[in-house]
Design a protein around this motif. Structure first.
Motif, PDB file in Angstrom:
ATOM      1  N   ILE A 112      35.426  35.034  21.417  1.00 33.42           N
ATOM      2  CA  ILE A 112      36.432  34.068  20.960  1.00 33.42           C
ATOM      3  C   ILE A 112      37.577  34.782  20.261  1.00 33.42           C
ATOM      4  CG2 ILE A 112      36.746  32.238  19.274  1.00 33.42           C
ATOM      5  CD1 ILE A 112      33.904  31.330  20.531  1.00 33.42           C
ATOM      6  N   LEU A 147      23.692  36.793  20.804  1.00 35.26           N
ATOM      7  CA  LEU A 147      24.548  35.748  21.363  1.00 35.26           C
ATOM      8  C   LEU A 147      25.644  35.357  20.389  1.00 35.26           C
ATOM      9  CD1 LEU A 147      21.993  33.485  23.231  1.00 35.26           C
ATOM     10  CD2 LEU A 147      23.596  35.146  24.143  1.00 35.26           C
ATOM     11  N   LEU A 148      25.287  35.305  19.126  1.00 36.31           N
ATOM     12  CA  LEU A 148      26.309  34.941  18.137  1.00 36.31           C
ATOM     13  C   LEU A 148      27.389  36.010  18.068  1.00 36.31           C
ATOM     14  CD1 LEU A 148      24.279  33.329  15.234  1.00 36.31           C
ATOM     15  CD2 LEU A 148      25.846  32.257  16.852  1.00 36.31           C
ATOM     16  N   LEU A 184      27.978  19.850  26.463  1.00 36.60           N
ATOM     17  CA  LEU A 184      27.159  19.655  25.273  1.00 36.60           C
ATOM     18  C   LEU A 184      26.938  18.178  25.005  1.00 36.60           C
ATOM     19  CD1 LEU A 184      28.527  22.346  22.809  1.00 36.60           C
ATOM     20  CD2 LEU A 184      26.352  22.308  23.999  1.00 36.60           C
ATOM     21  N   VAL A 231      32.813  22.964  28.183  1.00 35.72           N
ATOM     22  CA  VAL A 231      31.641  23.219  27.349  1.00 35.72           C
ATOM     23  C   VAL A 231      31.345  21.993  26.499  1.00 35.72           C
ATOM     24  CG1 VAL A 231      30.715  24.658  25.507  1.00 35.72           C
ATOM     25  CG2 VAL A 231      32.013  25.689  27.349  1.00 35.72           C
ATOM     26  N   GLY A 232      32.409  21.370  25.961  1.00 41.24           N
ATOM     27  CA  GLY A 232      32.222  20.170  25.147  1.00 41.24           C
ATOM     28  C   GLY A 232      31.575  19.060  25.945  1.00 41.24           C
ATOM     29  N   THR A 244      19.295  35.549  19.728  1.00 42.02           N
ATOM     30  CA  THR A 244      20.278  34.690  19.073  1.00 42.02           C
ATOM     31  C   THR A 244      21.340  35.511  18.352  1.00 42.02           C
ATOM     32  OG1 THR A 244      18.434  33.180  18.727  1.00 42.02           O
ATOM     33  CG2 THR A 244      20.488  32.703  17.584  1.00 42.02           C
ATOM     34  N   LEU A 289      21.554  18.085  23.081  1.00 48.29           N
ATOM     35  CA  LEU A 289      21.968  18.458  21.739  1.00 48.29           C
ATOM     36  C   LEU A 289      22.158  17.231  20.851  1.00 48.29           C
ATOM     37  CD1 LEU A 289      22.693  20.946  20.086  1.00 48.29           C
ATOM     38  CD2 LEU A 289      25.066  20.558  20.697  1.00 48.29           C
ATOM     39  N   ALA A 342      29.499  35.656  21.080  1.00 49.79           N
ATOM     40  CA  ALA A 342      30.424  34.529  20.997  1.00 49.79           C
ATOM     41  C   ALA A 342      31.596  34.859  20.095  1.00 49.79           C
ATOM     42  CB  ALA A 342      29.678  33.298  20.476  1.00 49.79           C
ATOM     43  N   GLU A 367      31.365  25.035  19.317  1.00 51.37           N
ATOM     44  CA  GLU A 367      30.550  24.546  20.428  1.00 51.37           C
ATOM     45  C   GLU A 367      29.450  25.539  20.782  1.00 51.37           C
ATOM     46  OE1 GLU A 367      33.855  21.891  22.853  1.00 51.37           O
ATOM     47  OE2 GLU A 367      33.396  23.939  23.479  1.00 51.37           O
ATOM     48  N   VAL A 368      29.869  26.797  20.958  1.00 52.46           N
ATOM     49  CA  VAL A 368      28.899  27.798  21.382  1.00 52.46           C
ATOM     50  C   VAL A 368      27.853  28.017  20.300  1.00 52.46           C
ATOM     51  CG1 VAL A 368      28.594  30.190  22.078  1.00 52.46           C
ATOM     52  CG2 VAL A 368      30.527  28.885  22.934  1.00 52.46           C
ATOM     53  N   ALA A 369      28.306  28.067  19.058  1.00 61.76           N
ATOM     54  CA  ALA A 369      27.357  28.285  17.974  1.00 61.76           C
ATOM     55  C   ALA A 369      26.336  27.158  17.924  1.00 61.76           C
ATOM     56  CB  ALA A 369      28.105  28.382  16.640  1.00 61.76           C
ATOM     57  N   ALA A 370      26.834  25.945  18.095  1.00 55.69           N
ATOM     58  CA  ALA A 370      25.911  24.813  18.111  1.00 55.69           C
ATOM     59  C   ALA A 370      24.892  24.978  19.218  1.00 55.69           C
ATOM     60  CB  ALA A 370      26.710  23.521  18.298  1.00 55.69           C
ATOM     61  N   ALA A 371      25.397  25.345  20.381  1.00 54.42           N
ATOM     62  CA  ALA A 371      24.480  25.494  21.514  1.00 54.42           C
ATOM     63  C   ALA A 371      23.473  26.597  21.256  1.00 54.42           C
ATOM     64  CB  ALA A 371      25.277  25.785  22.789  1.00 54.42           C
ATOM     65  N   VAL A 372      23.946  27.733  20.724  1.00 52.81           N
ATOM     66  CA  VAL A 372      23.048  28.880  20.558  1.00 52.81           C
ATOM     67  C   VAL A 372      22.016  28.600  19.470  1.00 52.81           C
ATOM     68  CG1 VAL A 372      22.951  31.268  19.772  1.00 52.81           C
ATOM     69  CG2 VAL A 372      24.686  30.567  21.423  1.00 52.81           C
ATOM     70  N   LEU A 373      22.462  28.015  18.370  1.00 53.10           N
ATOM     71  CA  LEU A 373      21.566  27.889  17.230  1.00 53.10           C
ATOM     72  C   LEU A 373      20.518  26.815  17.425  1.00 53.10           C
ATOM     73  CD1 LEU A 373      24.061  28.429  14.293  1.00 53.10           C
ATOM     74  CD2 LEU A 373      22.294  29.964  15.147  1.00 53.10           C
ATOM     75  N   THR A 374      20.846  25.799  18.222  1.00 51.61           N
ATOM     76  CA  THR A 374      19.858  24.737  18.396  1.00 51.61           C
ATOM     77  C   THR A 374      18.889  25.052  19.504  1.00 51.61           C
ATOM     78  OG1 THR A 374      21.399  23.624  19.837  1.00 51.61           O
ATOM     79  CG2 THR A 374      21.349  22.926  17.528  1.00 51.61           C
ATOM     80  N   ARG A 375      19.089  26.147  20.174  1.00 50.46           N
ATOM     81  CA  ARG A 375      18.251  26.472  21.322  1.00 50.46           C
ATOM     82  C   ARG A 375      17.407  27.687  21.013  1.00 50.46           C
ATOM     83  NH1 ARG A 375      18.779  23.472  25.596  1.00 50.46           N
ATOM     84  NH2 ARG A 375      18.899  21.472  24.617  1.00 50.46           N
TER      85      ARG A 375
END
Lengths: 633, 241, 102, 341
Positions: free
Chosen positions: C18, C10-11, A625, A621-622, C7, A631, C14, B106-114
């Motif tokens: 996790i 999704l949060l 990204l 994933v990293g 969103t 991003l 996630a 990582e996932v949060a970054a991806a979700v929030l910026t999209r």
């Protein structure tokens, strides 16, 4: 004249249903009631056959019933259609009639067998296949059921498959038949490639268009199939071994019906054979030789079932001889009478075995006439019919074959037939005298022979009557009932004029020959004026030749089986183990060596594996990204 | 902030708390309770998303069957002392936490910026109501577009059922048969089942029972028929070794 | 963030996923690991439902349904294995179950 | 958000809950009286006329008793488990329609708390959650008998819940909906077969499903003859052995509420709910539910308890195949269009 009916299908359907039911439910549910399903089914089939025969013969019309289209691929078009003409209904009567009697007989004979249900599943299956073979209207369907009867024969020869010899015999029958069937299949393919059709009618009409070479090839290839199935000269070795099967099977399949499929097929395809004189000549010669060779072998056997089996081969040879010389109707006539007296002989020897606790060797019998009068008299009728004693069935049909051979331009073959007839009478009455006359050569205190129970006795009696009187279907010769019945089928065949003097002369000659055989047997085995041992001594190599079945088996063993064995062995030890396994094992060893280095990573701890997965996920994933997405851009 | 978001946040918080409970609780039964709590809240969230059928299925299948089964097995495994082994592997805990936080970031970054981009489908609220509701709409989709998938799933469930039964069976029949084979010799005494065409010389006929000691003390079982020992066993008794 | 959107789903998804993953990585009791796996599967369902809701699609719900069915199958087989394991090895500690090494 | 609607629903729910609690109290009285008559006894008759005040006296007694927590209990779970059981029990009644809407003070008051699309499944889901009350209670007691009783009960309830759900599938197929209101509406139609005029009650078209539902419902509520979890002779008292005082009464009352809810559900699903001759109305539903409640008591007075393996065998080997058969038959009938009658 042709008529479409919808009840013809009953003839094959009834035994098929019985077979399926017994096969599915026999083991757990039906068990020793299996005959209650099989016997009525075959009975229905028989009654329907009678109706069909009556309709066809009295109204002179062909019956047919289209069932469905099996294959439809371009111009290759195979409809499954049942057709009954005069030839077919005669065969149908023989097949279903003898089958019915044998089924009834089997109730008593197989009574205590653990595979009872199995027997009554496969026997109706055979009846179904045989009936379909007879009713087929094209060569492909004929071939399919040709193979199906072969399969049933295999299953039933190997019925007691726990006995090694039975399993071997079944295998032998299967393999030897495959050789013939290979030729048969080639013949059918050649037929299709040259005529683009397999339908009987279309084929027979188109035959004149073909070159004589092609027709000869087709005819000879088709006859190869008949050689295998009908146990003709080079390929007859499987039939005596097939006696490992239960005796009712021998009577039904290996005497009355399946082995005559080859004869029936040649008769069915007679327009093809008529177009090729060479093929006809080959058929006649092979038939005559088979008749003679098998008769000599039968004279030297001591196993009662083997005597009858070789006799079957010999009689099939007569039929082939008749086909070859163009005596089509006598061939079918002999097929009909032979079915009766040979089934009778087998069932009779089955009754003897039953009484003697599965004893087969005639040297350990003798004097049974005293305890088994019914078996004795029926057996004698069968033997006399086989030997061609006036006025029993065999006499009329065999005589006609010899006359046919004489006028058909092969007097030499007729003489061979006469010599074989001498041996026929000799071995038949040898069997009768060794088994039923003289002093018992077993311990009467231990064994108590007796006539069989009613279920076995009634078929014997009916068959004995049949063996006695069916000959009169062909009386007077050349113009009897059977000749009129079959005339329409063989109308294209040439007819020879037969003078009365020739008929009478031949009848006299064959009667004298048969009586000579009878007298010889009587002298040797009852009065003892001729010592069989001394004769065997005197003849020396000839006797050994006959006693060992003319060394056919030995020849096959040395020239075919052993080389194949050796080749297979070589392939196994050198190619398979050495080369293929070596390569596989070698690569496996390389993998194993590398794996030894990698196995340190394998800790066996699930937690570590999970950790690795998670780490991989985070990294993937990293990476995505960082490089794959927008991003950070 | 609309009421919807408020309710959603409330449910999500409880759900996450339940999930944390699963991981943190030392007692597996408490973990299971946390899990049920989380699942029930997720079911409620499904209701917000207009997935009524799935919400109910979530409760019935997950909370009502799967977790009950887990609790059941937990109690069957060690009814008296449920093991409490949390950790004693500090390195692993630290690694796990680090990886978790990394992935979350990582996932949060991806979700929030999209933002979601995709063509809206045909199943608006009106369309769903027109066919009679969520269940009917789902049924129509399932049994038309996903027919094969449904059948495969059914097959999978069947296989799983059989597998579970096989796994959980206490003792296999084949082991019993094997045990019998180690001590018994099975011989066929039926004359037609033998290798030789002749009848065998006077077989011992045990009149007093079936078992007769042979030379080496090994008992021989004489079969009365060729099928006696080769008969298929009754249904349910057979398992290949 | 004022209106509910995918969103949020999704949060939540996630977070749940996790938490489940951390549980799988850190716990030793096979049953708890099992529950954590269920949690992760459930998290996936949340995101599927969220997408389905946002996009007016039923595909997400259909897939969630299949996930639930498969999770049920997995639970049945997994718990059967746990039963067999405890009968054979008398433990539910995955650190003691090292047969995979062989 | 329609605040008014929410308030009305809340009000209806409040009334319903109180009625249920009262009914539940008098259910105990009803059971004791009927049981006594069946056993040639008199039953409670001292407290008030016909012993009508007996439930109230019992309630006061139970509330006043000491709340004991065993020493090796899982304390928190032990305290919460009976509440869970008790809280979940009346929720099922929320989806049962008690009639057409009522017009009061210019407001339209629907006579059910919530009309949800998946009403029947919702009730089943409640049942499956209700298992936790039992299993957690049994586990938390720290007592072997309790644990065994809880395990038995769980296995039983899960098994019979399966049968319960599957037996209803036939009804779903015929009604084409999970909603109780839709199912009720379907049953209010009149069926005319030749000279006969029949109500379209599903007991007529789904008799097998009805029988299966009845059996499974009895087992689901842990009532005789399926009251294995509380078999005194084998397990002392099953999962609530260690409970006393009002926590015990929670379990006890949850069972009675469940009985009432299941009776109402049976009445709605199979015998037409509020539908009846002369005038439709809630009294018909009450009458039907009363009959089912009587049936419960009747069973308890008549039948001996099942053995555990027989109980599970019955569910898996008899009832489940029958339920599947019923589904298959119903599906076929529906497929061939006979269901359109």
């Amino acid at each position: 004249m042709e008529r479409t009916v919808d009840w013809l299908v009953v003839i094959p359907l009834a035994p098929l249903l019985a077979a399926v039911i017994n096969f599915l439910f026999g083991k757990w549910w039906i068990r020793h009631r299996a005959h209650w399903i099989a016997v009525p089914a075959v009975g229905v089939s028989f009654l329907t056959s009678i109706v069909a025969a009556w309709t066809v013969l009295s109204r002179h019309e062909r019956l047919h019933q289209p069932l469905y289209t099996w294959i439809r691929a371009g111009e290759f078009h195979v409809p499954v259609e049942l057709v009954a003409d005069q030839l077919t209904v005669v065969m149908l009567l023989v097949v279903t009639g003898v089958s019915f009697l044998v089924h009834v007989y089997s109730i008593g004979y197989m009574h205590h067998d653990p595979g009872y249900y199995r027997f009554f599943a496969w026997l109706p299956l055979f009846v179904f296949s045989m009936v379909m073979l007879v009713l087929a209207n094209n060569f492909l369907v004929l071939f399919v059921f040709w193979e199906a009867v072969g399969l049933c024969s295999y299953l039933l020869i190997g019925f007691w498959f726990r006995r090694r010899s039975a399993a071997e015999a079944a295998k032998k029958a299967f393999v030897v038949n495959r050789i013939g069937d290979f030729g048969f299949a080639l013949g059918i393919m050649l037929l299709f490639t040259s005529l683009r059709t397999l339908d009987y009618h279309a084929v027979f009409e188109a035959i004149p268009q073909l070159s004589s070479g092609t027709v000869t090839a087709i005819a000879l290839l088709l006859f190869t199939g008949a050689i295998g199935k009908s146990a003709q000269l080079p390929l007859f070795v499987w039939l005596p071994d097939a006696m490992e099967g239960p005796t009712p099977v021998s009577a039904l399949i290996h005497a009355a019906t399946m082995v005559t499929a080859g004869i029936f097929m040649v008769a069915r395809a007679h327009p093809i054979f008529l177009a090729s004189p060479i093929a006809l000549w080959v058929v006649a010669v092979i038939g005559a030789l088979t008749a003679f060779v098998a008769a000599t072998i039968a004279t030297t056997q001591f196993d009662i079932k083997r005597v009858v089996a070789y006799s079957t081969v010999s009689q099939l040879g007569y039929m082939a001889l008749a086909l070859g010389v163009g005596a089509w109707i006598p061939a079918m006539f002999h097929l009909l009478t032979h079915a009766f007296f040979k089934a009778l002989l087998f069932l009779g020897s089955g009754a003897v075995m039953h009484a003697m606790h599965d004893e087969l060797d005639m040297r350990r019998m003798g004097g049974l006439k005293r305890w088994m009068p019914l078996t004795y008299w029926t057996f004698v009728i069968g033997a006399a019919a086989n030997a061609g004693i006036v006025p029993l069935a065999g006499f009329w049909s065999k005589d006609e074959i010899l006359v046919g051979a004489w006028v058909g331009g092969a007097p030499l073959l007729a003489l061979v037939g006469l010599v074989a007839a001498f041996f026929t009478a000799l071995y038949m009455f040898r069997a009768v005298f060794l088994t039923f006359h003289g002093q018992p050569r077993f311990d009467p205190h231990e064994l108590h022979p007796h006539d069989p129970p009613a279920t076995m006795a009634v078929p014997l009696v009916i068959l004995a009557i049949g063996a006695a009187v069916t000959g009169f279907l062909g009386v007077p010769p050349e113009t009897g009932w059977i000749h009129h019945a079959l005339e329409p089928v063989f109308e294209s065949a040439t007819h020879h004029k037969v003078s009365l003097s020739l008929t009478l002369g031949m009848a006299l000659a064959s009667t004298l020959v048969a009586l000579a055989g009878l007298w010889t047997a009587h002298a040797a085995y009852v009065r003892g004026t001729i010592s069989p041992a001394a004769v065997a001594e005197r003849l020396g190599p000839l006797y050994r030749l006959a006693a060992n079945g003319w060394y056919f088996d030995v020849f096959y063993q040395r020239s075919v089986v052993r080389p194949l064995d050796a080749a297979a062995n070589w392939l196994w030890r050198t190619v398979d183990v050495g080369i293929i396994d070596g390569a596989v094992n070698g690569s496996a060893r390389i993998v194993a060596l590398t794996a030894q280095m990698w196995r340190r990573l394998q800790t066996g701890l699930v937690a570590n594996y999970a950790l690795a997965i998670a780490l991989g996920t985070v990294l993937l994933v990293g990476i995505y990204l960082a490089f794959g997405s927008t991003l950070f851009r | 902030m609309s009421l919807q978001v408020l309710i959603f946040s409330l449910l999500a918080c409880v759900s996450i708390l339940g999930a944390l409970g699963v991981v943190i609780a030392r007692n597996p039964v408490h973990s299971a309770i946390g899990l049920v709590l989380s699942f029930l809240n997720v079911a409620a969230i499904y209701l917000i998303a207009r997935a009524e059928f799935l919400a109910v299925v979530q409760v019935i299948v997950y909370a009502g069957a799967v977790i009950v089964l887990v609790v059941f097995v937990t109690m069957l495994v060690h009814p008296d002392d449920l093991p409490e082994f949390h950790g004693r592997r500090p390195l692993r805990i630290v690694t796990g936490l680090v990886l978790g936080v990394a992935l979350l970031l990582e996932v949060a970054a991806a979700v929030l910026t999209r933002s979601l981009s995709g063509a809206p489908g045909p199943w608006t609220d009106e369309a769903v109501a027109a066919v009679g509701g969520n269940t009917q709409a789902l049924g129509q989709t399932l049994y038309s577009d996903y027919m094969l998938a449904i059948q495969l799933t059914a097959l999978l469930l069947l296989a799983a059922t059989i597998g579970a039964i096989v796994l959980a069976r206490p003792e296999a029949v084949s082991e019993r048969v094997a045990a019998a084979r180690r001590t018994l010799t099975i011989s066929l005494a039926h004359p037609r089942g033998l290798d030789q065409p002749e009848r065998p010389p006077a077989l011992p006929r045990p009149s007093d029972g079936q078992v007769k000691p042979a030379g080496s003390g090994r008992p021989i079982v004489l079969a009365r028929s060729a099928n006696e020992f080769t008969e298929q066993p009754a249904w349910g008794e057979w398992r290949t070794p | 963030m004022t209106e509910l959107s995918a969103t949020h789903f999704l949060l939540l998804s996630a977070a749940l996923f996790i938490i489940g993953m951390v549980g799988v990585l850190t716990r030793r009791n096979i049953l708890v690991i099992f529950m954590c796996i269920e949690l992760m599967l459930n998290a996936v369902n949340v995101s599927l439902i969220g997408f389905a809701w946002e996009l007016h699609q039923l595909t997400g719900q259909v897939f969630a349904l299949f996930v639930i069915a498969i999770a049920a199958a997995e639970a049945v087989v997994g718990l059967g294995i746990v039963m067999a394991l405890t009968r054979r090895a008398d433990t539910v500690d995955i650190d003691e179950l090292r047969q995979l090494r062989e | 958000m329609d605040w008014q609607r929410l308030l009305v629903s809340y009000f209806v729910g409040f009334v319903l809950l109180n009625v249920l609690l009262g009914l539940m109290a008098y259910m105990t009285w009803f059971e004791r009286r009927v049981l006594a008559r069946m056993q040639h006894r008199v039953g409670p008759n001292r407290t008030g006329p016909f012993g009508l005040l007996q439930p109230i006296a019992d309630g006061i007694k139970l509330l006043a008793k000491e709340d004991i927590v065993p020493a090796n209990a899982d304390r928190l779970v032990f305290l919460v488990a009976p509440l869970l059981s008790f809280a979940l029990a009346p929720l099922g009644a929320a989806v049962i329609p008690f009639g057409e809407s009522l017009h009061l003070f210019g407001l339209e008051i629907p006579l059910l708390v919530a009309d949800i699309n998946v009403a029947v499944l919702y009730v089943l889901a409640l049942g499956s959650i209700g298992v936790y009350g039992i299993i957690l209670g049994g586990y938390a007691s720290g007592n072997r008998y309790s644990l065994l009783g809880a395990l038995r009960s769980t296995a039983q309830v899960i098994s019979y819940e399966l049968v319960l759900g599957l037996s209803l599938v036939g009804v779903f197929i015929l009604a084409g909906s999970f909603s109780l209101q839709d199912i009720l509406r379907e049953q209010q139609r009149v069926l005319v077969i030749g000279p006969l005029t029949l109500p379209n009650w599903y007991i007529l078209s789904q008799p097998l499903a009805f029988a299966l539902f009845l059996i499974a419902a009895v087992a689901e509520t842990n009532r005789a003859p399926f009251d294995l979890p509380e078999a005194e002779t084998e397990l002392v008292a099953g999962y609530f052995t260690e409970y006393s005082g009002f926590r015990f009464s929670f379990y006890f009352l949850a069972e009675y509420i469940n009985m009432i809810v299941v009776s109402l559900l049976a009445g709605t699903l199979f015998v037409g709910g509020i539908d009846g001759p002369f005038a439709d109305g809630v009294w018909w539903l009450a009458l039907k539910a009363l009959f089912f409640l009587f049936f419960y008591v009747w069973l308890r007075a008549t039948l001996p308890r099942f053995r555990y393996d027989q109980l599970m065998g019955l569910a898996w080997k008899v009832l489940l195949p029958l339920a599947l058969l019923n589904i298959g038959l119903t599906g076929l009938v529906r497929l061939w269009g006979i269901g359109a009658l």
